[in-house]
Design a protein around this motif. Structure first.
Motif, mmCIF file in Angstrom:
data_model
loop_
_atom_site.group_PDB
_atom_site.id
_atom_site.type_symbol
_atom_site.label_atom_id
_atom_site.label_comp_id
_atom_site.label_asym_id
_atom_site.label_seq_id
_atom_site.Cartn_x
_atom_site.Cartn_y
_atom_site.Cartn_z
ATOM 1 N N LEU A 26 0.833 -1.207 0.000
ATOM 2 C CA LEU A 26 0.000 0.000 0.000
ATOM 3 C C LEU A 26 0.867 1.256 0.000
ATOM 4 O O LEU A 26 0.585 2.227 -0.685
ATOM 5 N N LEU A 50 0.943 4.175 -2.691
ATOM 6 C CA LEU A 50 0.698 5.563 -2.321
ATOM 7 C C LEU A 50 1.786 6.466 -2.913
ATOM 8 O O LEU A 50 1.504 7.499 -3.529
ATOM 9 N N CYS A 59 1.415 6.787 -6.645
ATOM 10 C CA CYS A 59 0.296 7.658 -6.997
ATOM 11 C C CYS A 59 0.675 9.122 -6.828
ATOM 12 O O CYS A 59 0.444 9.949 -7.706
ATOM 13 N N SER A 84 -8.076 0.611 -2.675
ATOM 14 C CA SER A 84 -7.191 1.608 -2.072
ATOM 15 C C SER A 84 -6.651 2.560 -3.130
ATOM 16 O O SER A 84 -6.517 3.750 -2.880
ATOM 17 N N VAL A 85 -6.350 2.058 -4.333
ATOM 18 C CA VAL A 85 -5.851 2.937 -5.384
ATOM 19 C C VAL A 85 -6.838 4.059 -5.648
ATOM 20 O O VAL A 85 -6.477 5.236 -5.719
ATOM 21 N N ILE A 98 -7.033 6.487 -2.712
ATOM 22 C CA ILE A 98 -5.857 7.355 -2.688
ATOM 23 C C ILE A 98 -5.957 8.418 -3.775
ATOM 24 O O ILE A 98 -5.731 9.610 -3.532
ATOM 25 N N LEU A 99 -6.350 8.010 -4.982
ATOM 26 C CA LEU A 99 -6.471 8.971 -6.080
ATOM 27 C C LEU A 99 -7.475 10.069 -5.739
ATOM 28 O O LEU A 99 -7.226 11.255 -5.963
ATOM 29 N N ILE A 110 -5.995 12.423 -3.131
ATOM 30 C CA ILE A 110 -5.013 13.345 -3.711
ATOM 31 C C ILE A 110 -5.736 14.430 -4.512
ATOM 32 O O ILE A 110 -5.424 15.612 -4.404
ATOM 33 N N VAL A 121 -5.203 18.266 -3.589
ATOM 34 C CA VAL A 121 -4.549 19.157 -4.547
ATOM 35 C C VAL A 121 -5.473 20.299 -4.952
ATOM 36 O O VAL A 121 -5.056 21.452 -5.024
ATOM 37 N N VAL A 156 -3.615 24.074 -8.112
ATOM 38 C CA VAL A 156 -3.770 24.247 -9.560
ATOM 39 C C VAL A 156 -5.025 25.039 -9.842
ATOM 40 O O VAL A 156 -5.941 25.096 -9.026
ATOM 41 N N PHE A 178 -8.108 21.635 -13.226
ATOM 42 C CA PHE A 178 -8.482 20.561 -12.314
ATOM 43 C C PHE A 178 -9.583 21.030 -11.374
ATOM 44 O O PHE A 178 -9.297 21.619 -10.348
#
Lengths: 333, 255
Positions: free
Chosen positions: A5, A9, A12, B11-12, B15-16, B19, B23, B29, B34
């Motif tokens: 993980l 992270l 990413c 989880s991917v 997490i994305l 973020i 951000v 930005v 975005f």
């Protein structure tokens, strides 16, 4: 599992950071290059290119031209830092201002007139604008023609009573030839392909008289303006030289524009006659951009166009007169 | 193993999303490059309620699905018989195969204006564009499906006295079906990716058109929303096709 993980992270975060740093338009000004987004029409930029005005004004810089089909793509290029200057219809200038693209309005290239028309099929039986009820009308959305069409329909009380189709110019010709559309609001050179079996109902000079002017304008990126103010001034001088040439020797200007855009001299003549090129002093007068103290008439009409576009829900808010004032760069003075 | 990969995938995405949220909310930005997740969500709910360009969201979605599925069904109805025939008969193969192989790699946008000239600006040209995109993968899957069949099965069926039709009905068709299904899934993907191009010209409805129209006015949150809908829709349709595949073609992967 936890390590996996963690690795994910980190990957990413790295991807996003690298991706975003690529997005930001900062640090993209190259000191030895000027990139200009242009429209392929016989305007002042075309004349200046053909006459070599850019070359003589910027002898030690590389001037590159990027042709855009419409201001829509030019705005994307300005946003991503791909060009320093870009010519587009004033409606796209309003989009740029609303979207917060870091640019300033530098120059009016040409005021639209009989070069942009609402044209109908001659055998369609449409004689007046009120006959358009229930008909299919095509125009490139987000263009000056689109705005002029919407204003025309609004004035005739035909809003939401016609079927509008969003097409780019070559598809308008195709659909016209097949008989799929009854009318189109478009510009030269597409227009001359429709004129053989068409009838002009109204053009943008009529709307201009009624206070709904449209024009092609040139925007400059704020970053370029900051780092090369001298070049921006020279750029204005280059375009003004074209405007002067048109006044002193119209036929030379037409020939140059025709050669540069690859159209016949008679076509270029027809298109240029339909437009007005304000001189340098006119640009910053009360009729057009105005001066530091007072906003010009064209800018007031542009602000009105912004309000109209907002009422059509095409832009999220209408910029105020104050915002338009801050938008203009008085480059030539 | 399955649970683990599901966990990683989830989880991917979390997490994305985190973020993205960070951000954009820290204003790192410009919102045109975005837009924040809240912005996109707000745009989505307001379009659900008010529609886009005076057309309700469900009409946009409906017309898009109509174009996609009518093209896909048309492609299945025509490409499957032709593909099977082409796989079984050298003559038919010689007639049609080269033509299909020729048009297959041409990008749809290259011939779209021609389609408009031939078929007009209505639904016809849009559906045919998607149809042409979907046809080739199904056709090729059918040819391959027939050609990769174990010849012994056909021979043994014949030696048991099966006539031509029975051989087709009980050996060739079921044998090729897994490949056909893979072809249909590929075709769905290809025509889905052609969708935006098809809705680019002379339309004022559809999810793809919405993304294009929003891009003209640099409305990033609408573009993001449209892209998420297109992506989600693609996943959903593929998942449904996989469900059908599992149910109908239970013999896949077994000899």
């Amino acid at each position: 599992m936890k390590r996996l993980l963690k690795v994910l992270l980190i990957v990413c975060v790295m991807v996003v950071v690298v991706g975003l740093s690529g997005c930001s338009p900062r640090n993209k000004i190259k000191s030895n290059e000027i990139r200009i987004g242009i429209l392929n029409t016989p305007n002042d930029v075309a004349v200046a290119r053909n006459k070599g005005y850019f070359r003589s004004a910027f002898p030690d810089k590389k001037v590159s031209f990027i042709t855009f089909d419409s201001g829509v793509d030019a705005n994307k290029a300005l946003m991503s830092g791909g060009v320093d200057f870009a010519t587009m219809g004033d409606t796209n200038g309003i989009v740029a201002l609303t979207a917060g693209i870091p640019v300033k309005l530098l120059w009016i290239n040409e005021m639209c007139g009989s070069n942009e028309c609402l044209i109908v099929k001659r055998d369609s039986g449409i004689k007046r604008i009120s006959d358009l009820r229930g008909k299919k009308i095509a125009t490139p959305f987000a263009s000056t023609s689109h705005y002029s069409l919407m204003i025309t329909l609004k004035r005739a009380g035909l809003e939401n009573k016609v079927k509008l189709l969003d097409m780019d110019t070559q598809n308008i010709v195709a659909a016209w030839k097949r008989g799929n559309i009854d009318a189109a609001y478009t510009w030269q050179p597409t227009l001359s392909q429709l004129q053989s079996d068409g009838r002009v109902l109204t053009d943008s000079s009529d709307l201009s008289k009624a206070g709904y002017s449209t024009a092609n304008i040139t925007l400059v990126s704020k970053a370029f303006l900051k780092s090369n103010p001298g070049d921006v001034k020279k750029f204005v001088e280059v375009l003004n030289k074209s405007h002067k040439l048109r006044q002193t020797s119209y036929s030379t200007a037409v020939k140059a524009a025709a050669k540069q855009t690859g159209i016949s001299i008679s076509d270029a003549d027809k298109q240029m006659k339909g437009t007005t090129w304000p001189s340098l002093s006119a640009e910053y007068s009360r009729n057009y951009l105005g001066n530091q103290d007072k906003l010009g008439q064209f800018m007031v009409e542009m602000q009105r166009a912004g309000e109209f576009m907002q009422s059509q829900q095409t832009i999220s808010y209408a910029p105020t007169l104050k915002q338009f004032k801050a938008f203009v760069h008085h480059g030539g003075i | 193993m399955k649970k683990k990969s599901l966990l990683i995938t989830t989880s991917v995405w979390i997490i994305l999303l985190a973020i993205w949220f960070l951000v954009t909310n820290l204003k790192l930005v410009s919102p045109i490059l975005f837009p924040s997740p809240q912005d996109v969500w707000f745009t989505f709910t307001s379009i659900l309620v008010h529609g886009y360009n005076n057309i309700s969201f469900w009409q946009h979605l409906g017309i898009t699905l109509f174009r996609l599925f009518s093209a896909l069904i048309l492609a299945i109805v025509t490409a499957v018989p032709l593909g099977l025939a082409s796989g079984m008969s050298e003559v038919i193969h010689a007639v049609v195969d080269s033509v299909i192989q020729f048009y297959r790699p041409i990008p749809p946008l290259a011939y779209y204006t021609i389609l408009i000239l031939w078929l007009g600006i209505g639904e016809g040209s849009k559906v045919i564009l998607l149809y042409l995109a979907a046809f080739a993968p199904i056709y090729i899957a059918c040819v391959e499906g027939v050609r990769h069949l174990n010849k012994d099965y056909i021979l043994s069926a014949k030696s048991l006295g099966a006539d031509k039709w029975s051989v087709f009905r009980w050996v060739i068709f079921p044998g090729a079906l897994p490949d056909i299904f893979t072809g249909i899934r590929t075709a769905m993907g290809v025509s889905f990716s052609t969708l935006v191009a098809a809705e680019m010209v002379a339309s004022t409805s559809g999810i793809g058109w919405m993304v294009i129209d929003a891009s003209k006015y640099l409305k990033s949150s609408v573009m993001f929303m449209g892209i998420f809908i297109l992506g989600g829709l693609g996943l959903l349709i593929d998942w449904l096709l996989q469900l059908l595949e599992k149910k109908w073609i239970f013999w896949k992967g077994k000899n």
